[in-house]
Design an enzyme around this catalytic site. Structure first.
Site, PDB file in Angstrom:
ATOM      1  N   ALA A 234      28.793  55.115  72.231  1.00 10.94           N
ATOM      2  CA  ALA A 234      29.134  55.969  71.087  1.00 10.94           C
ATOM      3  C   ALA A 234      27.933  56.191  70.174  1.00 10.94           C
ATOM      4  CB  ALA A 234      30.294  55.344  70.324  1.00 10.94           C
ATOM      5  N   HIS A 235      28.158  56.976  69.139  1.00 13.23           N
ATOM      6  CA  HIS A 235      27.086  57.379  68.215  1.00 13.23           C
ATOM      7  C   HIS A 235      26.459  56.185  67.514  1.00 13.23           C
ATOM      8  CE1 HIS A 235      29.656  56.722  64.661  1.00 13.23           C
ATOM      9  NE2 HIS A 235      30.631  57.065  65.486  1.00 13.23           N
ATOM     10  N   ASN A 236      25.142  56.258  67.388  1.00 16.92           N
ATOM     11  CA  ASN A 236      24.369  55.276  66.634  1.00 16.92           C
ATOM     12  C   ASN A 236      24.429  53.859  67.201  1.00 16.92           C
ATOM     13  OD1 ASN A 236      25.325  57.426  64.279  1.00 16.92           O
ATOM     14  ND2 ASN A 236      23.210  56.730  64.121  1.00 16.92           N
ATOM     15  N   SER A 254      28.050  52.560  66.221  1.00 16.03           N
ATOM     16  CA  SER A 254      27.200  51.767  65.325  1.00 16.03           C
ATOM     17  C   SER A 254      27.081  50.296  65.717  1.00 16.03           C
ATOM     18  CB  SER A 254      27.683  51.865  63.871  1.00 16.03           C
ATOM     19  OG  SER A 254      27.702  53.210  63.471  1.00 16.03           O
TER      20      SER A 254
END
Lengths: 335, 335, 335
Positions: A234-236, A254
């Site tokens: 997923a993102h980051n 994250s």
């Protein structure tokens, strides 16, 4: 390739016909006469003997009379070296296939091969020797390092940056939007994702795996990390170097995963969670809290492997516990 | 964009140089001098101070001397608004790229952009302002509403219908056949799937997610629902409005999920099962029975979250239970 | 099609207007007047009566006055037959679409249809009647049997061999490299994969499913096996005939699954593990040890279903066990 050449490549010792032709590698069971087989496990020597293959690579000290024999110190390493000679047949030709759509501003290094129906966007930079198979997508301002391989129908969206010798398998999507929304009453409003994905050298990304771009900043995959098929990053997320992630695992937004972590198949990491270096997550482990360096964890929510194993034994003993308790209760109430 | 323009867009108050140029948005750690940063969490003010960025968006009442400051009531909303200005660079040009294959009977609204090597089938209808990135597939008689975005290599098969402002990410497959067979002795005979998929307005469908068509009738996704990557939605599933489904989750055939449900990552719903409105399924929850409105459920098979948490605590206590029982048994038998 | 023709196709008995026009099939709830509906479950007769459809297929002995009625012995079989007549509209035309890239050495049988922007590599062999939808990839020396269907954007990499009547759904990847590395200090060195994938007749492979090629030798899928979406099948897995694998399941490297096994959704099999014939794995079952023929298994690690159910009941009783134990301990220590 003949047997003499094969023997030299693996620095082995040959007893047999040096001119014997090798047409491929195969398993003990499936091999045809001119395919080379390998004895990885000495207990399978009987299977070597009855294999149709006429030539075999063996560890030193093991004999298989009646076949051409090549002795080496490490048959697995010998396999690795020889297999490289039998897999490189299908590269697209150097240059740009006429049906590909390459933006005039894209810069292609020497020796780059762009297959049929590939799309390469504005300002993309493709390092020397990189091979892009048919039907792949390389978005605008993407940077691909030298000697990467992008298999058919892989998607690398705008502004993502990949290092050298990265391998991207078919159907992988790099740089899709992260899954982030602002709640507004009942509705969700999309948070635009202006970040990107940064992938280190020698990373491999499996078929149909997805890696989302950062909301702001980058999702990062460290050098030498290997990712299997159908994995979701997923993102980051920040992944360290030399991490191994088996199929169908997921890492939520994250989170970070330290160097040399091993994630078993179908495992998962919750969002905003830190997995330390050298952690081993066994198959299906579901990490819901930060894990310190070096721990082996299992189960869901994941805990120290030894504790999880102890618990699983005791869950299996629940019928016995239940009976024991009942018996005591009857005995006590019977008094 | 300069700082004055950015401040006006977010209706903020500026203290600093209105002509200062903003080239992008970034995280506190990664930002370069001309990238704008945001303070979402007041505890990170120290990180703002040492960031290389020279301009910052802050909540009212927080000071960061030495930088250009833009105060707003809601930094997240300000981010959302500004990010929209920094993400729209890569749209395909309006019109049909020459390498796309668009059936002459397809109807394209004003402002539609069809990228390179896109396929659009017979009788498809594409609403005004919709953007289809390269290499995507839009099957015959598909209807796409206005202002949709279809990212590279997304697949929308025949007769599926999408509403307005739908976003389909790369590699998503909408309208694949449901998984249905008639058993005939040892063999399975395919049940043809003549249904379709109907997707409401403002739905977002993640990368490599698959949504099967109905056997007969439609698989339906309600307005405003957001679906993450690698999610599997089977034939004839009915999903309500404003549902959020995190990555790698699955919903089996003919199940329904009510409005405003939240499904955590790697969760699942059994076939022919009803999940009520406003239900929260935590990560990995596996629903095997109908769930009433408003419940929070966890575990597999999923039960009320509070009960699951209680059980998990007691599973962790199994070594203590086992010891306690043993001690009592010894004491009793020792008498 | 009119009702007379439909009745003959399913060998039914008609009471009603033989010239009544049938435009499609649909569910009881969604059907329009000229769509045919089916009564599969006699308890839903009331829904048939209020359906807008004017014609219905019924099991013998059930009456629905006021509609055109077609009686058959098996409404599901009748549905299957009629649905085949309503799904074949969207095939690419016979021959090679001009935008496809077909290597001159590829051999295409009579009646083959190759859609727009398809890639077919050197030496590929495509059996008669096979249909390849737009944007798919067929690598060099791939063999596709007769009457296969390859949906848009499916990927079949070099040297894989598929039997007759195989269906490959969009986004499926057949023949990606297996996930195998040699560890060399901190780093991982790729083991080349020189094997292939062999798929038997009448296999169906779901959307975005991945099947890795063997390291050496083949990954094998037996005749008649049906695989749902987003399934991961690793290198050198051997799957028997008439196996059914539901969505998001995974089988790790070098494992084997016997004939007629049923794997529920989100289930998994560890690497180097043998699942016997006729085994049933319920949803989410995670097999970590060899399973003998005919067993039904559940849970993780998977065990006999009956034992798993007993355990789940007792885990639910843990609060009671804990209380019971506490009470006895207090009683004993109170003496």
């Amino acid at each position: 390739m003949n047997l003499q050449e094969a023997t030299e490549l693996v620095r082995g010792r040959l007893e047999g016909d040096p001119t014997f032709e090798i047409r491929g590698l195969n398993t003990l069971f499936d091999a045809k006469p001119h395919e080379l087989i390998f004895l990885f496990d000495a207990r399978r020597l009987d299977e070597v003997k009855i294999s149709s293959a006429l030539a075999v690579v063996l560890p030193r000290g093991v004999e298989c009379a009646g076949k051409h024999q090549v002795w080496v110190s490490d048959p697995r390493e010998a396999y690795r070296i020889l297999a490289l000679s039998f897999t490189s047949a299908s590269l697209p030709a150097e240059g740009v296939e006429p049906s590909a759509r390459v933006h005039p501003s894209a810069r292609l290094g020497p020796g780059v091969a762009v297959g049929a129906m590939v799309y390469i966007g504005e300002g993309a930079v493709i390092g020397s020797g990189t091979v892009i198979y048919p039907q792949s997508y390389v978005g605008e301002h993407v940077v691909l390092g030298e000697h990467c391989i992008v298999y058919p129908s892989a998607i690398i969206r705008e502004r993502c940056r990949l290092g050298k010798k990265v391998i991207v398998h078919s159907g992988a999507v790099i740089g899709s939007d992260g899954f982030g929304y602002e709640r507004n009453g009942d509705r969700y409003e999309k948070i635009p994702h202006v970040g990107c994905v940064e992938v280190g050298d020698e990373v491999e990304i499996g078929a149909n795996t997805t890696i989302d771009r950062g909301t702001v900043g980058a999702t990062r995959i460290g050098r030498g990390t290997k990712i299997d098929n159908l994995v979701m990053i997923a993102h980051n997320v920040i992944i360290g170097c030399n991490v191994v992630i088996a199929g169908q695992s997921g890492i939520a937004g994250s989170s970070s995963v330290g160097d040399a972590v091993m994630m078993g198949g179908q495992s998962g990491v919750k969002d905003h969670t830190t997995v330390g270096k050298n952690v081993i997550m066994t198959g299906r482990a579901g990490v819901a809290n930060n894990i310190p360096d070096g721990l082996m964890v299992s189960g869901f929510p994941a805990q120290e492997h030894r504790k999880e194993m102890r618990e699983r034994v005791l869950v299996r003993k629940l019928p016995e516990i239940w009976q024991g308790l009942r018996r005591i209760q009857q005995r006590i109430s019977g008094k």
